[in-house]
Write an enzyme that holds these catalytic residues in place. Sequence first.
Site, PDB file in Angstrom:
ATOM      1  N   GLU A 104     -43.358   6.260 178.062  1.00  0.00           N
ATOM      2  CA  GLU A 104     -43.082   7.432 177.223  1.00  0.00           C
ATOM      3  C   GLU A 104     -42.611   8.571 178.100  1.00  0.00           C
ATOM      4  O   GLU A 104     -43.189   8.829 179.157  1.00  0.00           O
ATOM      5  CB  GLU A 104     -44.335   7.926 176.478  1.00  0.00           C
ATOM      6  CG  GLU A 104     -44.857   7.063 175.363  1.00  0.00           C
ATOM      7  CD  GLU A 104     -46.078   7.711 174.692  1.00  0.00           C
ATOM      8  OE1 GLU A 104     -46.310   8.935 174.889  1.00  0.00           O
ATOM      9  OE2 GLU A 104     -46.813   6.993 173.991  1.00  0.00           O
TER      10      GLU A 104
ATOM     11  N   GLU B  48     -42.674  13.106 163.570  1.00  0.00           N
ATOM     12  CA  GLU B  48     -43.721  12.481 162.748  1.00  0.00           C
ATOM     13  C   GLU B  48     -44.643  13.570 162.215  1.00  0.00           C
ATOM     14  O   GLU B  48     -45.417  14.168 162.963  1.00  0.00           O
ATOM     15  CB  GLU B  48     -44.493  11.467 163.588  1.00  0.00           C
ATOM     16  CG  GLU B  48     -43.602  10.348 164.144  1.00  0.00           C
ATOM     17  CD  GLU B  48     -44.315   9.498 165.175  1.00  0.00           C
ATOM     18  OE1 GLU B  48     -45.269   8.790 164.813  1.00  0.00           O
ATOM     19  OE2 GLU B  48     -43.914   9.568 166.363  1.00  0.00           O
TER      20      GLU B  48
ATOM     21  N   LYS C 238     -48.834  13.685 162.653  1.00  0.00           N
ATOM     22  CA  LYS C 238     -49.527  13.641 163.936  1.00  0.00           C
ATOM     23  C   LYS C 238     -50.415  14.873 164.081  1.00  0.00           C
ATOM     24  O   LYS C 238     -49.983  16.003 163.796  1.00  0.00           O
ATOM     25  CB  LYS C 238     -48.530  13.574 165.098  1.00  0.00           C
ATOM     26  CG  LYS C 238     -47.746  12.275 165.157  1.00  0.00           C
ATOM     27  CD  LYS C 238     -47.081  12.072 166.503  1.00  0.00           C
ATOM     28  CE  LYS C 238     -48.102  11.746 167.576  1.00  0.00           C
ATOM     29  NZ  LYS C 238     -47.482  11.404 168.861  1.00  0.00           N
TER      30      LYS C 238
ATOM     31  N   GLU D 141     -46.531  18.215 168.928  1.00  0.00           N
ATOM     32  CA  GLU D 141     -46.810  16.798 168.700  1.00  0.00           C
ATOM     33  C   GLU D 141     -45.999  16.234 167.549  1.00  0.00           C
ATOM     34  O   GLU D 141     -45.725  15.038 167.499  1.00  0.00           O
ATOM     35  CB  GLU D 141     -48.301  16.591 168.421  1.00  0.00           C
ATOM     36  CG  GLU D 141     -49.189  16.726 169.636  1.00  0.00           C
ATOM     37  CD  GLU D 141     -48.906  15.650 170.671  1.00  0.00           C
ATOM     38  OE1 GLU D 141     -48.814  14.472 170.291  1.00  0.00           O
ATOM     39  OE2 GLU D 141     -48.748  15.988 171.859  1.00  0.00           O
TER      40      GLU D 141
END
Length: 392
Positions: free
Chosen positions: A261, A315, A318, A324
């Site tokens: 990541e 997203e 999250k 985030e």
Amino acid sequence: MIHVFLLFSLCFSDYGFLQGVTSLGINYGQVGNNLPPPDRVLDLLSSLKITKARIYDTNPQILTTFANSNIELIVTVENQMLPVVMDPQKALQWVSTHIRPYFPATKITGIAVGNEVFTDDDTSLIGYLVPAIVSIHDALVQLGLDRYIQVSTSNSLAVLEESYPPSSGSFKSEVSGAMSQFLQFLSSTGSPFWINAYPYFAYKDAPNKISLDYVLFNRNPGMVDPSTNLHYDNMLYAQVDAVVYAMFRLGYDGIEVRVSETGWPSKGDPDEIGATAENAAVYNRNLLRRQMSNEGTPLRPNMRLEVYLFALFNEDMKPGPTSERNYGLFQPDGTMAYNVSLSALATTSSTSSASISLTSYATKAAKMEYQSLVYWMFVYLMTFQVFMRRQY
């Protein structure tokens, strides 16, 4: 006939994200209530010419949809499953249920057993990790799949006690015992060490001490490691090499490090300094430029660094700070979260060839219309050629 060949080439060429770059992947997270279905995600990945992806579970809908595609997939055993799959029989059952029915139609190339376990708040998981990894690997051996699927775990950079300069890299003492066992497994099986590395976090915590250009891969003086005299012009490569030195300190050399990541948020809370769309675009654009060159790090210049971008989508479910929920290159509707401006990076070299643009679903449809037109022009010219030959 040369005109026919040129038309044929045009018809079957793609204007994708990264064509010919074999060391780039992307993380496909699913913590959202408005994400597109897997078939549309597959279309998007195909249009971007991305051939490697990582998911954080073994979602059967994704595994089924990605069958007979060219996407190589890393799947994940969730952290809460570690106490279960450390039992060899349960591990065999897990692999028989979650992997074997889909392989080889779905190109599963890796299993991440847990995610950031060494730094998880639940420290009891560390004791389960290596036994779970070994049991999953042994299950693959029993089923004859170990030659095709690697087993490892993704680690937070916080597993390091020291990371600067890179030659001082060392693991935290509290995880060194389990880490040594883990590295022994990687060494014996030829599996990679996966690291989640985010230069953004270092910059956010110390923006007055760390150069923004250094963390964004922009032109900058960089730093020289005083022990090795190796020059680093970006933080990501320095972080990766710090992991290499940390493994060396435990007696392990030659284990490949891959970035499972890395990314940069396009939005954040007021105290999340640097979390802007502009910085996210620069970070990803410059990283992709490096990937096009199949670069290695200063310590391992001849070993191309495999990198998985985080993430494909924003997203919305999250938890945590605003950042985030804003690491995605794309919004859930398939539009770009920000303009990465990659079209200017199209280059050709001896090691990679790339024709780049970030495409949305709308542009994909337009491209398909164009290709359809060129295809029928090709058919027409082929028919014309046959007709002319018969005249003679």
